[in-house]
Motif scaffolding. Structure first.
Motif, PDB file in Angstrom:
ATOM      1  N   THR A 219      -1.006   0.165   6.838  1.00  0.00           N
ATOM      2  CA  THR A 219      -0.169  -0.262   5.711  1.00  0.00           C
ATOM      3  C   THR A 219       0.158   0.875   4.755  1.00  0.00           C
ATOM      4  O   THR A 219       0.944   0.686   3.836  1.00  0.00           O
ATOM      5  N   SER A 220      -0.422   2.063   4.950  1.00  0.00           N
ATOM      6  CA  SER A 220      -0.158   3.076   3.936  1.00  0.00           C
ATOM      7  C   SER A 220       1.017   3.998   4.269  1.00  0.00           C
ATOM      8  O   SER A 220       1.283   4.937   3.543  1.00  0.00           O
ATOM      9  N   LEU A 221       1.719   3.696   5.363  1.00  0.00           N
ATOM     10  CA  LEU A 221       2.952   4.441   5.632  1.00  0.00           C
ATOM     11  C   LEU A 221       4.149   3.507   5.484  1.00  0.00           C
ATOM     12  O   LEU A 221       4.083   2.336   5.884  1.00  0.00           O
ATOM     13  N   ASN A 222       5.223   4.036   4.923  1.00  0.00           N
ATOM     14  CA  ASN A 222       6.442   3.248   4.756  1.00  0.00           C
ATOM     15  C   ASN A 222       7.098   3.029   6.126  1.00  0.00           C
ATOM     16  O   ASN A 222       7.481   3.985   6.783  1.00  0.00           O
ATOM     17  N   PRO A 223       7.215   1.747   6.553  1.00  0.00           N
ATOM     18  CA  PRO A 223       7.673   1.483   7.925  1.00  0.00           C
ATOM     19  C   PRO A 223       9.120   1.905   8.187  1.00  0.00           C
ATOM     20  O   PRO A 223       9.494   2.103   9.341  1.00  0.00           O
ATOM     21  N   SER A 224       9.937   2.041   7.134  1.00  0.00           N
ATOM     22  CA  SER A 224      11.344   2.324   7.390  1.00  0.00           C
ATOM     23  C   SER A 224      11.709   3.767   7.072  1.00  0.00           C
ATOM     24  O   SER A 224      12.854   4.090   6.827  1.00  0.00           O
ATOM     25  N   MET A 225      10.702   4.637   7.034  1.00  0.00           N
ATOM     26  CA  MET A 225      10.965   6.043   6.729  1.00  0.00           C
ATOM     27  C   MET A 225      10.312   6.887   7.820  1.00  0.00           C
ATOM     28  O   MET A 225       9.204   6.587   8.259  1.00  0.00           O
ATOM     29  N   ARG A 226      11.013   7.924   8.265  1.00  0.00           N
ATOM     30  CA  ARG A 226      10.440   8.767   9.310  1.00  0.00           C
ATOM     31  C   ARG A 226       9.181   9.477   8.798  1.00  0.00           C
ATOM     32  O   ARG A 226       9.045   9.718   7.601  1.00  0.00           O
TER      33      ARG A 226
ATOM     34  N   GLN B 120       7.989  11.598   4.986  1.00  0.00           N
ATOM     35  CA  GLN B 120       6.868  11.038   4.237  1.00  0.00           C
ATOM     36  C   GLN B 120       5.792  12.096   4.027  1.00  0.00           C
ATOM     37  O   GLN B 120       5.162  12.151   2.972  1.00  0.00           O
ATOM     38  N   VAL B 121       5.585  12.933   5.052  1.00  0.00           N
ATOM     39  CA  VAL B 121       4.560  13.972   4.943  1.00  0.00           C
ATOM     40  C   VAL B 121       4.967  15.012   3.899  1.00  0.00           C
ATOM     41  O   VAL B 121       4.174  15.430   3.067  1.00  0.00           O
TER      42      VAL B 121
ATOM     43  N   TYR C 278       9.060   7.068  13.638  1.00  0.00           N
ATOM     44  CA  TYR C 278       8.691   6.114  12.597  1.00  0.00           C
ATOM     45  C   TYR C 278       7.230   5.709  12.768  1.00  0.00           C
ATOM     46  O   TYR C 278       6.676   5.843  13.862  1.00  0.00           O
TER      47      TYR C 278
ATOM     48  N   MET D 231      -0.091  13.996   4.718  1.00  0.00           N
ATOM     49  CA  MET D 231       0.700  13.638   3.545  1.00  0.00           C
ATOM     50  C   MET D 231      -0.033  14.006   2.262  1.00  0.00           C
ATOM     51  O   MET D 231       0.538  14.540   1.326  1.00  0.00           O
TER      52      MET D 231
ATOM     53  N   GLU E 130       6.955  14.649   1.423  1.00  0.00           N
ATOM     54  CA  GLU E 130       7.514  14.082   0.191  1.00  0.00           C
ATOM     55  C   GLU E 130       6.904  14.668  -1.078  1.00  0.00           C
ATOM     56  O   GLU E 130       7.611  14.916  -2.053  1.00  0.00           O
TER      57      GLU E 130
ATOM     58  N   PRO F 224      13.567   0.155  11.728  1.00  0.00           N
ATOM     59  CA  PRO F 224      13.643   1.021  12.906  1.00  0.00           C
ATOM     60  C   PRO F 224      13.004   0.385  14.130  1.00  0.00           C
ATOM     61  O   PRO F 224      13.378   0.668  15.257  1.00  0.00           O
TER      62      PRO F 224
ATOM     63  N   LYS G 277       1.484  10.360  -4.372  1.00  0.00           N
ATOM     64  CA  LYS G 277       2.087  11.655  -4.042  1.00  0.00           C
ATOM     65  C   LYS G 277       2.879  12.213  -5.224  1.00  0.00           C
ATOM     66  O   LYS G 277       3.405  13.311  -5.140  1.00  0.00           O
TER      67      LYS G 277
ATOM     68  N   ASP H 165       0.821  -1.207   0.000  1.00  0.00           N
ATOM     69  CA  ASP H 165       0.000   0.000   0.000  1.00  0.00           C
ATOM     70  C   ASP H 165       0.858   1.262   0.000  1.00  0.00           C
ATOM     71  O   ASP H 165       0.555   2.219  -0.687  1.00  0.00           O
ATOM     72  N   TYR H 166       1.950   1.241   0.785  1.00  0.00           N
ATOM     73  CA  TYR H 166       2.694   2.495   0.895  1.00  0.00           C
ATOM     74  C   TYR H 166       3.422   2.857  -0.387  1.00  0.00           C
ATOM     75  O   TYR H 166       3.779   4.012  -0.587  1.00  0.00           O
TER      76      TYR H 166
ATOM     77  N   TYR I 289       5.663   3.003  13.327  1.00  0.00           N
ATOM     78  CA  TYR I 289       5.256   2.086  14.395  1.00  0.00           C
ATOM     79  C   TYR I 289       5.077   2.806  15.727  1.00  0.00           C
ATOM     80  O   TYR I 289       4.480   2.268  16.648  1.00  0.00           O
TER      81      TYR I 289
ATOM     82  N   VAL J  60       0.693   4.584  -2.199  1.00  0.00           N
ATOM     83  CA  VAL J  60       0.549   5.899  -1.565  1.00  0.00           C
ATOM     84  C   VAL J  60       1.641   6.842  -2.082  1.00  0.00           C
ATOM     85  O   VAL J  60       1.364   7.994  -2.434  1.00  0.00           O
TER      86      VAL J  60
END
Lengths: 319, 673
Positions: B101-108, B112-113, B152, B168, B115, A309, A219, A211-212, B154, A215
């Protein structure tokens, strides 16, 4: 993070201890030892006794093990009764060569795997994908040493472009010594490269369906930016694991390729030691392989934190 | 004014190994600047696919044909991905359903906001991007944005993540935002916060928005104009006002009538019979005619596709007989009186939890929960994520051992049983899970799935065969499905199979864990009616866990409201809905989407935040840190569950008897506009 690393080192130490016992027992259970080799074909009992005593083989196994282990902790893996050289020196003299070969091979495998995997994933279902996937399957179904032999035939025997084997180090030959590295490194990297390519393809496809990623595309993100910021990092985790494991194996297990190319590495050292029943060297080499393998695994686990992270926080926060 | 987004005669088909399947057929619509439009339909109606096509986000396997997809005056129907990327995030952006699921887990969060700004305004400095992220987070009311931007995903709760997702989407200052089920994956109280936030933002920034949803309540609250889709076509287009009183298409009408609502209780829901078609071309004539009460035997409905006819300003319907539909009386949710609830009162207790607690290390999932369910009774269990309802279900099933307390099934304490005795006791209590796709083994035929518990119980072959037949009839499935695999069934049919399996051993207790929340509205009503039938015939007690208060009001004789591992209020359904005595219950009821736009509340009561971490429960009353009534006593003393009002109605609040004080918190008591 420090506590996590210390705990993992502690775990590794336990594993190494268990492995050292197993290696020691296995080597001593194999019929025939240094004495039978050194004493010749028809030895007198006196000679046998003297040799047995000299190598400490008359003492009970636990005592022999304790002596060996105590030395090993201090970096002394004993002395080879055949060559009379210290095992640690023997390993050190070959370590650089093996590291060079394994390092070159893993870099080749990673570059091949990532390029082929990413291209196949981005062209999913197209003819390029089909061709690359077929190529990978072919490479995976043929053993590495066969490629080695074929390369020697083509590039050394027919074309006379590259030396068929051996390596005398940079001290003697300077940069031209690299000519000896090309073929063994490529041969050693073949199956790893193909395997990495398959993994990268699957991993990138998996990420593309997240999904991301949609997303990010919503953008306005696309192309290299999308790949770098949203796909690469997350897709890297499984790839990194396999790369590390493969590298660990290469550092100890390049036996066939080193034999084919007469490469003076640890694999050849071990094979020679087995042929001469040089128990002390075999023991030392096996222990060294296990230790290196554990070290690489440890480094992979620590690097997860950098990619994820959440792991970083949960291990850094000190559970 | 020229529309911001105009889609002309859009058709979409997907290529697969089974051939080409058309999912959208001839859809046209336009969105004006600042306009709020809802696109409503069930899964497979083509609503999401249509909007993804309008953003150029469909995969290569989609065949898209149109006379134009115009955004801000530019026709992008033939655009390359590069050209689309220039528009996405800048002119039009999207908020997706699942914030997990719509945010990238390994990016602050910050990068992302910001971007979309980084992509569209190349060369913006890092400091400037950080400022954009901070300001956007502040605008969507994320507390402490400086810190939050460096965290992050999580580290964010579900509600906070959805705020970040909205930030975002708005960072690039688009003129139009598409929101795909923006509140469906969120807890009820958080839903209300997000709806409020989106209303504020669209107003403040004069944004146009398209809200894709299956929830007519959300439409009633958020939009001005509604597009209803069915089988890949627009069947009705209307301002939201007349939609609820005078729908112009039989499908709209059927949807309205099939909803369970929070404000009333009826005997049965008016379920729409049958299933929606699987593609835009599957049904000749009007795609809705096999399920339509107006079509009856009319030839034209079977043979001729009705065009979308404009009949009034802003209204259109794709029905041959729309005048007849308009002339029909106001749609009614449900028919008949609710079944008398008193019948259950004299049944014996089949499931009893006494002072049950369950702690996982520091996490106190369940704290001193007591409840009883009688034969023939349905206890509804309401609460948000982390309230302990699933832990409780698993303890009742004997799948988890409680840390303290007793679990009695038919008077026998199962928490002490082991091995064979526990296996036998489990036969008396069965469970139906939320998602029938994952609760049924996809490699087993339906016959084996239903037979399995009976085979394990050692029943004779002939008896099993007879029982399977009876079960299939009871859950309303034709016998020919016995040879099918789960993948050949629809979601509703699969849930029927799961229910048949739970009934197989004639258990005394059945636990339903969100059994309808994975289903479409029209299918949900069928399943709710089926459960109602079972309640009348099968002689068991039921625990019904759900977050949908409308469904709960409809199926439950009594309700228990849970918060942070405790029951904070419990009582007969009507007493609890009409006279809620715990501020949290009032907040839940006030947060539920309204049933009708005339019910738009004059005063909003939205509790802040989300439930605290069950590893870190506040002292005294567990709700005090979100409660507008909290006083000193709430921090020092934990309120006991005390008797209030009607018989059996109990609440754990220091002010449960102070009706005047409670009345300051608006609830379901609705003011007509």
């Amino acid at each position: 993070m420090l506590r996590y690393v210390l705990r993992r080192i502690g775990q590794a130490a336990v594993v190494i201890f268990i492995v050292s016992v197993v290696v020691f027992m296995m080597v001593h259970m194999v019929p025939g030892n240094v004495v039978t080799v050194l004493a010749g074909t028809d030895p007198t009992p006196e000679v046998v006794e003297a040799l047995t005593k000299r190598f400490g083989l008359d003492q009970p196994l636990p005592v022999q093990y304790a002596k060996w282990a105590a030395g090993a902790i201090q970096g002394d893996l004993g002395t080879s009764p055949i060559s009379g050289r210290k095992v640690s020196e023997l390993i050190a003299s070959r370590m650089g060569n093996t590291l060079l070969l394994a390092g070159a091979a893993i870099v080749l495998a990673a570059v091949f795997g990532i390029v082929v995997g990413v291209v196949a994933a981005l062209r999913r279902g197209g003819w390029i994908d089909t061709a690359l996937t077929g190529l990978n399957a072919t490479i995976l179904s043929i053993p590495n040493f066969w490629f080695g032999i074929i390369m020697i035939l083509v590039f050394s025997v027919w074309l006379r472009l590259l030396p068929s084997g051996g390596f005398r180090g940079f001290e003697r030959e300077g940069l031209s010594a690299l000519r000896y590295l090309v073929m063994p490194a490529i041969a050693l990297s073949m199956d790893s490269g193909a395997m990495i390519a398959r993994l990268v393809r699957a991993s990138v496809l998996d990420e593309l369906s997240r999904d991301y990623v949609t997303v990010a595309r919503a953008k306005g993100v696309r192309g290299a930016w999308l790949m770098r910021k949203h796909i690469a990092r997350n897709a890297a985790i499984p790839v990194l694991t396999v790369l590390g494991l493969r590298f660990g194996q290469m550092l100890g297990g390049a036996v066939l390729i080193e034999s084919v190319f007469n490469w003076p590495g640890l694999g050849r050292l071990t094979v020679e030691a087995i042929e001469t029943r040089d128990v002390v060297v075999v023991q030392g080499a096996l222990l060294y392989f296990v230790a290196v393998y554990m070290l690489i695994n440890l480094l992979i686990d620590i690097s997860y934190g950098w990619f994820n992270p959440r792991v970083r926080a949960s291990v850094g926060g000190g559970e | 004014m020229a529309p911001l987004l105009e889609v002309k005669n859009l058709s979409i088909a997907f290529r697969s190994f089974r051939g080409v399947r058309r999912v959208v057929d001839g859809v046209s619509f336009a969105i004006a600047p600042g306009e709020q439009v809802g696109v409503v339909g069930e899964s497979g109606s083509g609503k999401s696919v249509t909007m993804l096509a309008a953003m150029g986000l469909l995969p290569g396997s989609a065949i898209i044909e149109s006379d134009g997809i115009v955004i801000n005056g530019r026709d992008l129907s033939k655009a390359s991905d590069r050209q689309w990327s220039a528009v996405r995030g800048d002119d039009i952006s999207m908020v997706f359903q699942n914030p997990m699921t719509s945010l990238n887990p390994s990016m602050r969060i910050g990068p992302q906001v910001s971007e979309s700004v980084a992509v569209h305004r190349r060369g913006t400095s890092a400091a400037e991007l950080r400022k954009v992220a901070r300001e956007m987070l502040r605008e969507v009311a994320v507390p402490n944005p400086d810190l939050r931007a460096t965290q992050y995903p999580y580290e964010f709760s579900g509600g906070m993540r959805q705020r970040a997702v909205i930030a975002m989407a708005l960072a690039g200052e688009p003129a139009i935002v598409v929101a795909d089920e923006p509140t469906t994956a969120l807890d009820v109280t958080v839903q209300a916060q997000i709806v409020g936030l989106m209303e504020d933002l669209t107003q403040k920034r004069n944004l146009a928005s398209v809200v894709i949803t299956h929830d007519l309540g959300l439409v009633a609250e958020m939009v001005e104009r509604v597009i209803i889709m069915y089988a890949g076509r627009i069947v009705e287009e209307t301002p939201v006002g007349p939609l609820f009183d005078r729908p112009a298409h039989p499908y709209t009408r059927a949807l309205l009538e099939s909803r369970p609502v929070t404000t009333e209780r009826h005997g049965r829901l008016n379920a729409i019979p049958g299933l929606p078609p699987t593609s835009a071309d599957a049904v000749p004539g009007c795609p809705f005619h096999p399920r339509c009460t107006f079509a009856r035997d009319r030839e034209i409905c079977r043979t001729e596709r009705p065009p979308l006819t404009r009949f009034a300003d802003g209204r259109a319907s794709a029905c041959h007989f729309y005048e007849e539909v308009l002339a029909a009386e106001e749609p009614r949710t449900g028919t008949g009186q609710a079944a008398p609830t008193a019948a259950a009162a004299d049944g014996e207790v089949v499931l009893e939890l006494e002072d049950v607690s369950k702690h996982f290390g520091k996490v106190k999932a369940l704290n001193g929960v007591s409840l009883a369910i009688r034969r023939g009774e349905t206890l509804g269990i309401a609460g948000e994520s982390g309230c302990g309802k699933s832990t409780m279900a698993r303890i009742a099933m004997g799948l988890l051992k409680p840390t303290a307390g007793q679990v009695r099934v038919n008077g026998r304490d199962i928490s002490q049983l082991r091995g064979r005795a526990l296996r036998e006791a489990r036969r008396d209590i069965q469970m139906v899970f939320q998602d029938p796709t994952s609760s049924l083994d996809r490699r087993m035929r339906i016959r084996s799935i239903i037979a399995e518990p009976m085979v394990i119980a050692g029943m004779k072959r002939a008896a099993i065969a007879a029982r399977i037949e009876a079960l299939m009839e009871a859950v309303g499935l034709a016998p020919h499905y016995l040879a099918a695999y789960p993948s050949e069934l629809s979601g509703g049919q699969r849930q029927r199979v799961a229910i048949a399996r739970a009934l197989a051993l004639e258990p005394d207790v059945i636990v339903f864990d969100e059994p309808t929340s994975a289903l479409d509205v029209s299918i949900q009503a069928q399943i709710v009616n089926l459960l109602d039938d079972l309640r009348q015939s099968a002689n068991a007690g039921y625990a019904f866990i759900a977050h949908d208060l409308g469904v709960l009001r409809h199926v439950s004789d009594a309700i228990a409201v849970m918060y942070l591992g405790r029951i904070v209020e419990t009582g007969p359904t009507d007493a609890l809905f009409c006279d809620p005595r715990h501020p949290y219950t009032r907040a839940l009821l006030a947060s539920a989407p309204v049933d009708h736009p005339k019910h738009r509340r004059q005063e909003k009561f939205v509790v802040e935040g989300s439930p605290p971490d069950p590893a870190n429960i506040p002292s005294g009353c567990c709700f005090r840190n979100r409660c507008p009534l909290a006083r000193d006593i709430c921090a020092s003393e934990e309120p006991p569950l005390i008797e209030v009002g009607a018989a059996g109605h109990r609440a754990a609040c220091h002010f449960a008897a102070d009706t005047a004080l409670l009345a300051t918190l608006p609830t379901l008591t609705i003011t007509e506009q």
